[in-house]
Design a protein around this motif. Structure first.
Motif, PDB file in Angstrom:
ATOM      1  N   VAL A 194     -32.142  21.706 -49.748  1.00  0.00           N
ATOM      2  CA  VAL A 194     -31.806  20.493 -48.995  1.00  0.00           C
ATOM      3  C   VAL A 194     -32.327  20.533 -47.557  1.00  0.00           C
ATOM      4  CG1 VAL A 194     -29.951  18.995 -48.162  1.00  0.00           C
ATOM      5  CG2 VAL A 194     -29.818  19.993 -50.445  1.00  0.00           C
ATOM      6  N   ILE A 195     -31.685  21.302 -46.682  1.00  0.00           N
ATOM      7  CA  ILE A 195     -32.065  21.291 -45.272  1.00  0.00           C
ATOM      8  C   ILE A 195     -33.447  21.918 -45.092  1.00  0.00           C
ATOM      9  CG2 ILE A 195     -31.422  21.969 -42.929  1.00  0.00           C
ATOM     10  CD1 ILE A 195     -29.514  20.000 -44.306  1.00  0.00           C
ATOM     11  N   GLY A 196     -34.345  21.162 -44.466  1.00  0.00           N
ATOM     12  CA  GLY A 196     -35.715  21.620 -44.281  1.00  0.00           C
ATOM     13  C   GLY A 196     -36.624  21.262 -45.431  1.00  0.00           C
ATOM     14  N   THR A 197     -36.044  20.708 -46.486  1.00  0.00           N
ATOM     15  CA  THR A 197     -36.837  20.309 -47.658  1.00  0.00           C
ATOM     16  C   THR A 197     -36.661  18.824 -47.930  1.00  0.00           C
ATOM     17  OG1 THR A 197     -36.609  22.525 -48.616  1.00  0.00           O
ATOM     18  CG2 THR A 197     -37.247  20.757 -50.117  1.00  0.00           C
ATOM     19  N   LEU A 198     -35.467  18.428 -48.351  1.00  0.00           N
ATOM     20  CA  LEU A 198     -35.174  17.012 -48.567  1.00  0.00           C
ATOM     21  C   LEU A 198     -34.726  16.315 -47.292  1.00  0.00           C
ATOM     22  CD1 LEU A 198     -33.199  16.682 -51.936  1.00  0.00           C
ATOM     23  CD2 LEU A 198     -35.484  15.806 -51.404  1.00  0.00           C
ATOM     24  N   LEU A 199     -34.004  17.053 -46.453  1.00  0.00           N
ATOM     25  CA  LEU A 199     -33.434  16.465 -45.240  1.00  0.00           C
ATOM     26  C   LEU A 199     -33.814  17.272 -44.009  1.00  0.00           C
ATOM     27  CD1 LEU A 199     -29.762  15.792 -46.437  1.00  0.00           C
ATOM     28  CD2 LEU A 199     -31.726  14.255 -46.597  1.00  0.00           C
ATOM     29  N   ASN A 200     -33.940  16.569 -42.891  1.00  0.00           N
ATOM     30  CA  ASN A 200     -34.143  17.205 -41.589  1.00  0.00           C
ATOM     31  C   ASN A 200     -33.083  16.684 -40.623  1.00  0.00           C
ATOM     32  OD1 ASN A 200     -36.651  18.618 -42.267  1.00  0.00           O
ATOM     33  ND2 ASN A 200     -37.569  16.577 -42.332  1.00  0.00           N
ATOM     34  N   PHE A 201     -32.752  17.476 -39.632  1.00  0.00           N
ATOM     35  CA  PHE A 201     -31.767  17.048 -38.643  1.00  0.00           C
ATOM     36  C   PHE A 201     -32.342  15.944 -37.756  1.00  0.00           C
ATOM     37  CE2 PHE A 201     -30.370  21.504 -39.392  1.00  0.00           C
ATOM     38  CZ  PHE A 201     -29.076  21.223 -39.834  1.00  0.00           C
ATOM     39  N   ARG A 202     -31.553  14.903 -37.515  1.00  0.00           N
ATOM     40  CA  ARG A 202     -31.965  13.857 -36.577  1.00  0.00           C
ATOM     41  C   ARG A 202     -32.066  14.415 -35.157  1.00  0.00           C
ATOM     42  NH1 ARG A 202     -31.552   8.399 -38.021  1.00  0.00           N
ATOM     43  NH2 ARG A 202     -30.659   8.048 -40.084  1.00  0.00           N
ATOM     44  N   THR A 203     -31.090  15.210 -34.800  1.00  0.00           N
ATOM     45  CA  THR A 203     -31.033  15.852 -33.488  1.00  0.00           C
ATOM     46  C   THR A 203     -30.950  17.352 -33.711  1.00  0.00           C
ATOM     47  OG1 THR A 203     -29.804  13.957 -32.601  1.00  0.00           O
ATOM     48  CG2 THR A 203     -29.770  16.003 -31.311  1.00  0.00           C
ATOM     49  N   PRO A 204     -31.753  18.149 -33.010  1.00  0.00           N
ATOM     50  CA  PRO A 204     -31.643  19.603 -33.176  1.00  0.00           C
ATOM     51  C   PRO A 204     -30.199  20.042 -32.970  1.00  0.00           C
ATOM     52  CG  PRO A 204     -33.548  19.052 -31.833  1.00  0.00           C
ATOM     53  CD  PRO A 204     -32.782  17.774 -32.024  1.00  0.00           C
ATOM     54  N   PRO A 205     -29.652  20.882 -33.849  1.00  0.00           N
ATOM     55  CA  PRO A 205     -28.251  21.289 -33.727  1.00  0.00           C
ATOM     56  C   PRO A 205     -27.833  21.771 -32.338  1.00  0.00           C
ATOM     57  CG  PRO A 205     -29.062  21.958 -35.857  1.00  0.00           C
ATOM     58  CD  PRO A 205     -30.248  21.399 -35.103  1.00  0.00           C
ATOM     59  N   PRO A 206     -28.620  22.598 -31.625  1.00  0.00           N
ATOM     60  CA  PRO A 206     -28.177  23.006 -30.282  1.00  0.00           C
ATOM     61  C   PRO A 206     -27.938  21.814 -29.349  1.00  0.00           C
ATOM     62  CG  PRO A 206     -29.931  24.441 -31.028  1.00  0.00           C
ATOM     63  CD  PRO A 206     -29.872  23.301 -32.005  1.00  0.00           C
ATOM     64  N   THR A 207     -28.804  20.805 -29.465  1.00  0.00           N
ATOM     65  CA  THR A 207     -28.644  19.613 -28.639  1.00  0.00           C
ATOM     66  C   THR A 207     -27.400  18.830 -29.046  1.00  0.00           C
ATOM     67  OG1 THR A 207     -31.030  19.434 -28.307  1.00  0.00           O
ATOM     68  CG2 THR A 207     -29.723  17.458 -27.902  1.00  0.00           C
ATOM     69  N   PHE A 208     -27.204  18.682 -30.344  1.00  0.00           N
ATOM     70  CA  PHE A 208     -26.039  17.932 -30.819  1.00  0.00           C
ATOM     71  C   PHE A 208     -24.744  18.676 -30.506  1.00  0.00           C
ATOM     72  CE2 PHE A 208     -23.208  16.272 -34.252  1.00  0.00           C
ATOM     73  CZ  PHE A 208     -23.137  14.969 -33.766  1.00  0.00           C
ATOM     74  N   TYR A 209     -24.754  19.996 -30.637  1.00  0.00           N
ATOM     75  CA  TYR A 209     -23.578  20.783 -30.260  1.00  0.00           C
ATOM     76  C   TYR A 209     -23.249  20.573 -28.784  1.00  0.00           C
ATOM     77  CZ  TYR A 209     -23.063  23.662 -34.512  1.00  0.00           C
ATOM     78  OH  TYR A 209     -22.810  24.120 -35.786  1.00  0.00           O
ATOM     79  N   SER A 210     -24.288  20.561 -27.944  1.00  0.00           N
ATOM     80  CA  SER A 210     -24.091  20.364 -26.512  1.00  0.00           C
ATOM     81  C   SER A 210     -23.506  18.983 -26.222  1.00  0.00           C
ATOM     82  CB  SER A 210     -25.420  20.535 -25.778  1.00  0.00           C
ATOM     83  OG  SER A 210     -25.295  20.245 -24.404  1.00  0.00           O
ATOM     84  N   GLU A 211     -24.038  17.974 -26.911  1.00  0.00           N
ATOM     85  CA  GLU A 211     -23.536  16.608 -26.720  1.00  0.00           C
ATOM     86  C   GLU A 211     -22.088  16.490 -27.179  1.00  0.00           C
ATOM     87  OE1 GLU A 211     -26.331  14.354 -28.955  1.00  0.00           O
ATOM     88  OE2 GLU A 211     -27.891  14.414 -27.409  1.00  0.00           O
ATOM     89  N   ALA A 212     -21.772  17.123 -28.303  1.00  0.00           N
ATOM     90  CA  ALA A 212     -20.398  17.086 -28.807  1.00  0.00           C
ATOM     91  C   ALA A 212     -19.448  17.788 -27.842  1.00  0.00           C
ATOM     92  CB  ALA A 212     -20.335  17.734 -30.186  1.00  0.00           C
ATOM     93  N   ALA A 213     -19.877  18.931 -27.322  1.00  0.00           N
ATOM     94  CA  ALA A 213     -19.036  19.681 -26.385  1.00  0.00           C
ATOM     95  C   ALA A 213     -18.731  18.860 -25.136  1.00  0.00           C
ATOM     96  CB  ALA A 213     -19.726  20.985 -26.010  1.00  0.00           C
ATOM     97  N   SER A 214     -19.715  18.102 -24.676  1.00  0.00           N
ATOM     98  CA  SER A 214     -19.522  17.309 -23.459  1.00  0.00           C
ATOM     99  C   SER A 214     -18.445  16.243 -23.639  1.00  0.00           C
ATOM    100  CB  SER A 214     -20.840  16.654 -23.026  1.00  0.00           C
ATOM    101  OG  SER A 214     -21.237  15.649 -23.951  1.00  0.00           O
ATOM    102  N   LEU A 215     -18.251  15.777 -24.878  1.00  0.00           N
ATOM    103  CA  LEU A 215     -17.211  14.781 -25.150  1.00  0.00           C
ATOM    104  C   LEU A 215     -15.816  15.334 -24.874  1.00  0.00           C
ATOM    105  CD1 LEU A 215     -18.554  13.298 -28.524  1.00  0.00           C
ATOM    106  CD2 LEU A 215     -18.773  12.304 -26.236  1.00  0.00           C
ATOM    107  N   PHE A 216     -15.693  16.651 -24.878  1.00  0.00           N
ATOM    108  CA  PHE A 216     -14.397  17.302 -24.667  1.00  0.00           C
ATOM    109  C   PHE A 216     -14.358  18.076 -23.342  1.00  0.00           C
ATOM    110  CE2 PHE A 216     -14.996  16.621 -29.147  1.00  0.00           C
ATOM    111  CZ  PHE A 216     -13.772  16.122 -29.564  1.00  0.00           C
ATOM    112  N   GLY A 217     -15.290  17.706 -22.453  1.00  0.00           N
ATOM    113  CA  GLY A 217     -15.288  18.291 -21.113  1.00  0.00           C
ATOM    114  C   GLY A 217     -15.879  19.679 -21.026  1.00  0.00           C
ATOM    115  N   ILE A 218     -16.663  20.071 -22.021  1.00  0.00           N
ATOM    116  CA  ILE A 218     -17.289  21.394 -22.021  1.00  0.00           C
ATOM    117  C   ILE A 218     -18.770  21.255 -21.698  1.00  0.00           C
ATOM    118  CG2 ILE A 218     -17.921  23.384 -23.449  1.00  0.00           C
ATOM    119  CD1 ILE A 218     -15.375  22.928 -25.048  1.00  0.00           C
ATOM    120  N   LYS A 219     -19.216  22.002 -20.705  1.00  0.00           N
ATOM    121  CA  LYS A 219     -20.633  22.005 -20.356  1.00  0.00           C
ATOM    122  C   LYS A 219     -21.300  23.218 -20.999  1.00  0.00           C
ATOM    123  CE  LYS A 219     -20.061  19.635 -15.914  1.00  0.00           C
ATOM    124  NZ  LYS A 219     -20.278  19.708 -14.443  1.00  0.00           N
TER     125      LYS A 219
END
Length: 271
Positions: free
Chosen positions: A31-56
């Motif tokens: 699946v991952i890397g074959t049928l599907l690819n991430f829209r946003t690189p996970p490190p970037t998405f993790y960072s964006e998610a963390a910011s929603l909870f006040g974490i830099k």
């Protein structure tokens, strides 16, 4: 022997829409890397998610620790916690918390880290965070039209079913086999044997010589499939000299290496 002869002769005797069909009766996908690819690189998405909870947490800091923490968690609790009984939700929670703590030097409370983990676990439960790979729909449609048995063999947890449903890809597959539900991870030959058993319930003529797995990882996909006596199509873009040497060293047949699924579809009747 009769099954092998049957499979080998299909390429020469079957015709579909005026052209020779491929010779495989069973085709499975990673699946991952074959049928599907991430829209946003996970490190970037993790960072964006963390910011929603006040974490830099900088994406670069997350990326620098993610792989080592993933490997550590997989070693302690194999197959997303299935083997040790903690379950996939707790497995991902622990991974996210460990990654964020190291990326931020534990500047925040455990409650905040847990909140980010819960957010990410839910966010990756549907197709919003994924793009369907170029050429995937065309290849799946072609294989379905040729009455090929289609399956998924993926090192993944139970959320994969929701992801495939939300992207309307589930309609193509006769079965979806996740490592978590099977209790076996690639590259174990046992998960390929389990997939073969599922296919044989549909067509008793299916055998390893008629089976093709498509993936992007040398160890889990190519080596796992070939040890099970299957063929494997390996997806590798930008094949530089270093990669070619590694492929040769690992015994990968170059005529089974493709840039993408579109190239694979074009060459499928000839491999």
């Amino acid at each position: 022997m009769l099954k092998k002869q049957f499979c080998d002769q299909l390429f020469f005797v079957e015709v579909y829409v005026g052209r020779a069909m491929h010779r495989f009766r069973l085709v499975t996908f990673d699946v991952i890397g074959t049928l599907l690819n991430f829209r946003t690189p996970p490190p970037t998405f993790y960072s964006e998610a963390a910011s929603l909870f006040g974490i830099k947490a900088q994406p670069s800091n997350i990326a620098s620790v993610f792989l080592s923490e993933y490997e550590k968690q997989s070693s302690l609790h194999p197959n997303f916690g299935q083997q040790t009984g903690i379950g996939w939700k707790k497995w991902w929670n622990q991974l996210v918390v460990e990654v964020l703590e190291k990326a931020t030097n534990s500047q925040y409370s455990r409650t905040k880290y847990d909140s980010v983990a819960e957010y990410l676990i839910t966010a990756y439960k549907d197709g919003e965070q994924y793009n369907v790979a170029d050429g995937a729909q065309d290849l799946l449609s072609y294989l379905q039209q040729t009455n090929t048995i289609l399956g998924i063999i993926s090192n993944y947890d139970e959320r994969l079913h929701c992801v495939l449903n939300s992207l309307d890809l589930n309609k193509y597959f006769n079965f979806v086999l996740t490592s978590y539900e099977a209790g076996i991870e690639k590259p174990s030959t046992k998960i390929f044997e389990k997939a073969l058993d599922l296919a044989m319930k549909i067509d008793s003529n299916v055998s390893p010589t008629c089976a093709l797995h498509i993936g992007d990882k040398i160890e889990t996909d190519y080596q796992g499939a070939t040890k099970a006596q299957w063929k494997c199509a390996l997806l590798k873009k930008n094949k530089d000299e270093l990669l070619i040497k590694r492929l040769q060293k690992d015994g990968v047949l170059t005529n089974y290496v493709f840039n993408d699924l579109s190239e694979l579809k074009a060459r499928l009747p000839h491999i």
